[in-house]
Design an enzyme around this catalytic site. Sequence first.
Site, PDB file in Angstrom:
ATOM      1  N   HIS A   1      35.103  42.044  41.389  1.00 33.55           N
ATOM      2  CA  HIS A   1      36.478  41.793  41.827  1.00 33.55           C
ATOM      3  C   HIS A   1      36.444  41.088  43.184  1.00 33.55           C
ATOM      4  CE1 HIS A   1      40.586  42.508  43.177  1.00 33.55           C
ATOM      5  NE2 HIS A   1      40.888  42.748  41.909  1.00 33.55           N
TER       6      HIS A   1
ATOM      7  N   GLU B   1      40.972  35.477  38.135  1.00 37.07           N
ATOM      8  CA  GLU B   1      41.900  36.007  39.129  1.00 37.07           C
ATOM      9  C   GLU B   1      41.903  35.099  40.356  1.00 37.07           C
ATOM     10  OE1 GLU B   1      42.670  40.433  38.433  1.00 37.07           O
ATOM     11  OE2 GLU B   1      41.064  40.283  39.875  1.00 37.07           O
TER      12      GLU B   1
ATOM     13  N   GLY C   1      47.132  44.624  38.615  1.00 33.62           N
ATOM     14  CA  GLY C   1      46.992  45.484  39.787  1.00 33.62           C
ATOM     15  C   GLY C   1      48.280  46.244  40.069  1.00 33.62           C
ATOM     16  N   GLY C   2      49.048  45.742  41.014  1.00 31.18           N
ATOM     17  CA  GLY C   2      50.260  46.435  41.478  1.00 31.18           C
ATOM     18  C   GLY C   2      51.163  46.932  40.364  1.00 31.18           C
TER      19      GLY C   2
ATOM     20  N   ASN D   1      44.416  47.907  36.887  1.00 34.84           N
ATOM     21  CA  ASN D   1      43.462  48.143  37.975  1.00 34.84           C
ATOM     22  C   ASN D   1      44.221  48.875  39.076  1.00 34.84           C
ATOM     23  OD1 ASN D   1      41.643  48.070  40.061  1.00 34.84           O
ATOM     24  ND2 ASN D   1      41.740  45.852  40.386  1.00 34.84           N
ATOM     25  N   TRP D   2      44.026  50.180  39.112  1.00 35.80           N
ATOM     26  CA  TRP D   2      44.791  50.987  40.077  1.00 35.80           C
ATOM     27  C   TRP D   2      44.321  50.786  41.516  1.00 35.80           C
ATOM     28  CZ3 TRP D   2      45.607  56.624  37.815  1.00 35.80           C
ATOM     29  CH2 TRP D   2      46.431  56.536  36.698  1.00 35.80           C
ATOM     30  N   LYS D   3      43.148  50.214  41.678  1.00 38.11           N
ATOM     31  CA  LYS D   3      42.557  50.064  43.018  1.00 38.11           C
ATOM     32  C   LYS D   3      42.487  51.431  43.698  1.00 38.11           C
ATOM     33  CE  LYS D   3      44.260  45.390  43.123  1.00 38.11           C
ATOM     34  NZ  LYS D   3      44.475  44.193  43.893  1.00 38.11           N
TER      35      LYS D   3
ATOM     36  N   SER E   1      49.122  39.132  40.205  1.00 38.17           N
ATOM     37  CA  SER E   1      50.567  39.377  40.194  1.00 38.17           C
ATOM     38  C   SER E   1      51.201  39.211  38.815  1.00 38.17           C
ATOM     39  CB  SER E   1      51.273  38.486  41.229  1.00 38.17           C
ATOM     40  OG  SER E   1      50.803  38.775  42.525  1.00 38.17           O
TER      41      SER E   1
ATOM     42  N   GLU F   1      38.085  41.489  45.777  1.00 38.71           N
ATOM     43  CA  GLU F   1      38.115  42.391  46.942  1.00 38.71           C
ATOM     44  C   GLU F   1      36.715  42.912  47.253  1.00 38.71           C
ATOM     45  OE1 GLU F   1      41.238  44.925  45.473  1.00 38.71           O
ATOM     46  OE2 GLU F   1      42.682  43.308  45.778  1.00 38.71           O
TER      47      GLU F   1
ATOM     48  N   GLY G   1      47.914  40.422  44.490  1.00 41.77           N
ATOM     49  CA  GLY G   1      48.672  41.276  45.403  1.00 41.77           C
ATOM     50  C   GLY G   1      49.615  40.510  46.315  1.00 41.77           C
TER      51      GLY G   1
HETATM   52  C1  PEP Z   1      43.879  42.701  40.700  1.00 44.25           C
HETATM   53  O1  PEP Z   1      43.557  42.995  41.830  1.00 44.25           O
HETATM   54  O2  PEP Z   1      43.067  42.820  39.775  1.00 44.25           O
HETATM   55  C2  PEP Z   1      45.231  42.196  40.514  1.00 44.25           C
HETATM   56  C3  PEP Z   1      45.441  41.364  39.546  1.00 44.25           C
HETATM   57  O3  PEP Z   1      46.181  42.634  41.384  1.00 44.25           O
HETATM   58  P1  PEP Z   1      47.754  42.268  41.366  1.00 44.25           P
HETATM   59  O4  PEP Z   1      48.206  42.357  39.955  1.00 44.25           O
HETATM   60  O5  PEP Z   1      48.392  43.292  42.242  1.00 44.25           O
HETATM   61  O6  PEP Z   1      47.864  40.879  41.897  1.00 44.25           O
END
Ligand code: PEP
Length: 254
Positions: free
Chosen positions: A96, A168, A234-235, A9-11, A213, A98, A174
């Site tokens: 999501h 999640e 994500g990251g 998930n590049w956001k 994460s 966010e 994040g």
């Molecule tokens: C996400 O937002 O889907 C996610 C899992 O982010 P991160 O891996 O950065 O926690």
Amino acid sequence: MRQPLIAGNWKMNGTRASAEALMRAVVEGVSGTVGKAEVALCVPFVFLELGERLLAGSAVHLGAQNVCSEPGGAYTGEIAATMLKEFGCRYVICGHSERREYYGETDELIAKKLVRVTESGMRPILCVGETLEQREQGFTQTVVASQIDAIIAANGIESFAQMEIAYEPVWAIGTGRTATPEQAQEVQSFIRARLAEHDKVIAEKIRILYGGSMKAGNAAELLAMPDIDGGLVGGASLVAEEFLAICRAGDASV
Ligand code: PEP
């Protein structure tokens, strides 16, 4: 046996140049793996055309991060599911945290988005999870159950045959703070059991990803848990080597 899915998930990150470089590196890296895990990149809308071109013919699927709850028409700034399908998307992240938190997305709205995605021939990745406060107050299962139950009530249990779920925990997204494999497993088996109350076959088949994460250093132990069928990353999906290491952990978990 459920095939693991590792979805990036590049956001809202990247430039045209960095998106191209990252897509090329992931395609090349994945071609060198055993390919037991399925791999997808959920990229910003404006990079979908690039993704359609660069991922074509590779083992990497394309995905989007959001979709309009309406099929089309006068919804300025929105993107319809049919448009995403036209650009070769296979997956669409829905609900999501966010989007729930910053854009006020409700379970009702998310349920409509799920319908748009599946009727257009794609698969939603439905995100659920609790905040830190909710966990500390002992409400993790209540929150997750209500997010799942709302979709069952709106769209029926059969709709889960056409989607993936990502658990999640909001406090792990994040933040660098990952749920322990045991914490994630506990909630993910709870989700599966909740679905099984309605349909055992669907519950057994559905892939439940973990997100929060996930990185190269913790992916293997998370993916080793019986109810963790992949990762929403994500990251760590913004760094090719890191993401590819998670894909390899996915392969090894099969
Ligand atoms: C996400 O937002 O889907 C996610 C899992 O982010 P991160 O891996 O950065 O926690």
